[in-house]
Design a protein around this motif. Structure first.
Motif, PDB file in Angstrom:
ATOM      1  N   TYR A  72       0.826  -1.213   0.000  1.00 34.67           N
ATOM      2  CA  TYR A  72       0.000   0.000   0.000  1.00 34.67           C
ATOM      3  C   TYR A  72       0.862   1.266   0.000  1.00 34.67           C
ATOM      4  CZ  TYR A  72      -3.903   3.099   0.904  1.00 34.67           C
ATOM      5  OH  TYR A  72      -4.841   4.102   0.796  1.00 34.67           O
ATOM      6  N   TYR A 123      -0.471   6.138   6.543  1.00 37.06           N
ATOM      7  CA  TYR A 123      -1.729   5.941   5.811  1.00 37.06           C
ATOM      8  C   TYR A 123      -1.967   4.469   5.465  1.00 37.06           C
ATOM      9  CZ  TYR A 123      -2.802  10.858   5.675  1.00 37.06           C
ATOM     10  OH  TYR A 123      -3.120  12.143   6.051  1.00 37.06           O
ATOM     11  N   THR A 127      -5.189   2.513   6.683  1.00 33.19           N
ATOM     12  CA  THR A 127      -6.059   1.832   5.724  1.00 33.19           C
ATOM     13  C   THR A 127      -6.334   0.401   6.176  1.00 33.19           C
ATOM     14  OG1 THR A 127      -5.195   3.179   3.939  1.00 33.19           O
ATOM     15  CG2 THR A 127      -6.262   1.115   3.307  1.00 33.19           C
ATOM     16  N   GLN A 163     -14.857   3.641   8.619  1.00 32.23           N
ATOM     17  CA  GLN A 163     -14.637   4.097   7.239  1.00 32.23           C
ATOM     18  C   GLN A 163     -15.568   5.247   6.881  1.00 32.23           C
ATOM     19  OE1 GLN A 163     -14.878   0.173   5.334  1.00 32.23           O
ATOM     20  NE2 GLN A 163     -12.810   0.534   4.621  1.00 32.23           N
TER      21      GLN A 163
END
Lengths: 149, 149
Positions: free
Chosen positions: B88, B131, B135, B145
């Protein structure tokens, strides 16, 4: 710079002012944010700023100290400086000493606040101590006495 | 709660989201503030958030760990989670491992940045790691979310 080198008063004082900037910036973002996390951030940043500020004042007295405990740092300042800092907070001597003891290690505890069920912080005391330390550093360094600080 | 008690995944995850709030609030106050202190605050808060986030993911794997070193925390995650977090960030494996090693202990070093003359931080890496961790925690907890997080 290694651990044995003494850090100058000016260098620690400037770091204190960086933390003043950080706290000011953090405060600007208060609107629309959860109050719980705002409070946690204030306790952590305020306590760390007090620590750095006290270390700057100690450096001025040629007493370079390490550690997080605010009461240990404070009690190593010369008596006149201690008295003056207490006076500016508007706390009585005994109340100040009790509050200092109760709020001595928030930077250590509150950054991992989730590990404890019984954390308390005297927010009024922390920020009065912070502003008192700042006022004393401002006085020592007139060039910092601007509306920005 | 004493030091021997295991802190639940949910509790550490919620603390991670408190740090997300703190970082978001801090970012809101950027305008008109000195860029140097903004950067220092980002490195300190971002590194601490990565640490808490990795500890939350480790708690989910029943591996409660302490300590600040991000590489030690990261390397204790299961290999699939490690691979997914790296992917990611868009870093190649070797670059990721090098950057993790170079940026493993900023929370320890940068809070007293004035004690060192040779501090460097890879801001891009820290926030990509942050991040990516966020996530993965968001995916585990769909209730978080929302656009606010």
């Amino acid at each position: 710079m290694n651990n044995n080198e003494v850090v100058s008063f000016e260098r620690i004082r400037d770091a204190f002012y960086v933390y003043c900037d950080i706290i000011e910036r953090y405060g600007k973002g208060k609107e629309g944010s959860p109050i719980g996390s705002f409070y946690i951030g204030c306790v952590i940043l305020g306590s760390l700023a007090c620590e750095i500020g006290l270390k700057a004042l100690l450096a001025l007295e040629d007493k370079p100290l390490h550690g997080h405990c605010l009461n240990n740092l404070f009690n190593n300042l010369n008596p006149q400086m201690q008295e003056s800092i207490i006076q500016y907070t508007s706390y009585e001597l005994e109340s100040f000493n009790n509050a200092l003891l109760e709020n001595k290690d928030h930077f250590v505890k509150w950054r991992y606040y989730y590990e404890s069920n019984q954390l308390a912080a005297n927010y009024d005391f922390i920020f009065k101590l912070f502003y008192s330390i700042k006022t004393h550093l401002d006085t020592i360094n007139p060039e910092y006495q601007t509306p920005d600080h």
